[in-house]
Scaffold this active site. Sequence first.
Site, PDB file in Angstrom:
ATOM      1  N   ASP A 144       9.501  65.771  73.978  1.00 16.31           N
ATOM      2  CA  ASP A 144      10.081  65.327  72.720  1.00 16.31           C
ATOM      3  C   ASP A 144       9.852  63.806  72.634  1.00 16.31           C
ATOM      4  O   ASP A 144       9.562  63.157  73.646  1.00 16.31           O
ATOM      5  CB  ASP A 144      11.584  65.651  72.732  1.00 16.31           C
ATOM      6  N   ASP A 158      11.762  61.282  69.977  1.00 18.14           N
ATOM      7  CA  ASP A 158      12.966  60.510  69.651  1.00 18.14           C
ATOM      8  C   ASP A 158      14.097  60.854  70.609  1.00 18.14           C
ATOM      9  O   ASP A 158      14.533  61.999  70.694  1.00 18.14           O
ATOM     10  CB  ASP A 158      13.387  60.790  68.201  1.00 18.14           C
TER      11      ASP A 158
END
Length: 256
Positions: free
Chosen positions: A10, A12
């Site tokens: 991922d 953020d």
Amino acid sequence: MKQLQALIFDVDGTLADTERDGHRVAFNKAFAEAGLDWDWSVARYGELLRVTGGKERIRQYLSEDHPEALEAPGIDARIRELHAAKTRHYVAMLQTGAIPLRPGVRRLLDEAEAEGLRLAIATTTTPENVTALLEATLGSDGPYRFEVISAGDVVPAKKPAPDIFTHALEAMNLPASACLALEDSDNGVRAARGAGLEVVVTTNDYTRQQDFDGALAVLDGFGEPDAPARVLAGPALPSPAVDVATLRAWHAGAQS
Ligand code: XBP
Ligand code: MG
């Protein structure tokens, strides 16, 4: 039993702490530039983060705080324009080097590459944000270190839907059982688990209290040899920092 072949990151909250001092500030700049008095505080943004995707987040905010605005003609185009402005502000912030990678990320990427693991990204954010972050932090070849970058509107349903992870798996032509997802949020864990992936979580200020049911391990970060990571749930760390040997061992344990 499938051996670990790839890590799917991922962006953020996992690669970098982008939300509070990055995305949030960029949204507020876009609102101010458009002459709107909308201003998302640190706390309010934390509530709005439960909806992933910037355009979706603006729409959610309007439904809660300005429902009449959602009825205005042309609101879809207005949201798209505001979001495009937000992306412009956010990318400009990244280009100043305002947002570093989280501790341990660079080390883990280097180690993973040295050990022949394939790297991919599965994120809700806009593709140009990913490129700007990776270039600003890892240099101009940063984005090319990831074989696949699955991002933003390339799938219709964002996290917690599994689609973005499935997209990355298909692009790599790998089964979920050969990969491990690295996430920071409950939405991310649900998305990864929905795609059949095992997940390791590194929390941050916005996600620490969330429910990570189904994750292999939850830590406060990847850590560095001289700044150990703390395990919040799951097996003890055999070394001060999360390294490839540990990720391989946790992945193998889940497969057996
Ligand atoms: C990230 C997001 C994104 C960013 C904003 O979630 O929810 O919406 O906050 O990006 P995750 P855009 O880390 O779970 O992928 O404004 O470009 O959509
Ligand atoms: Mg995240």
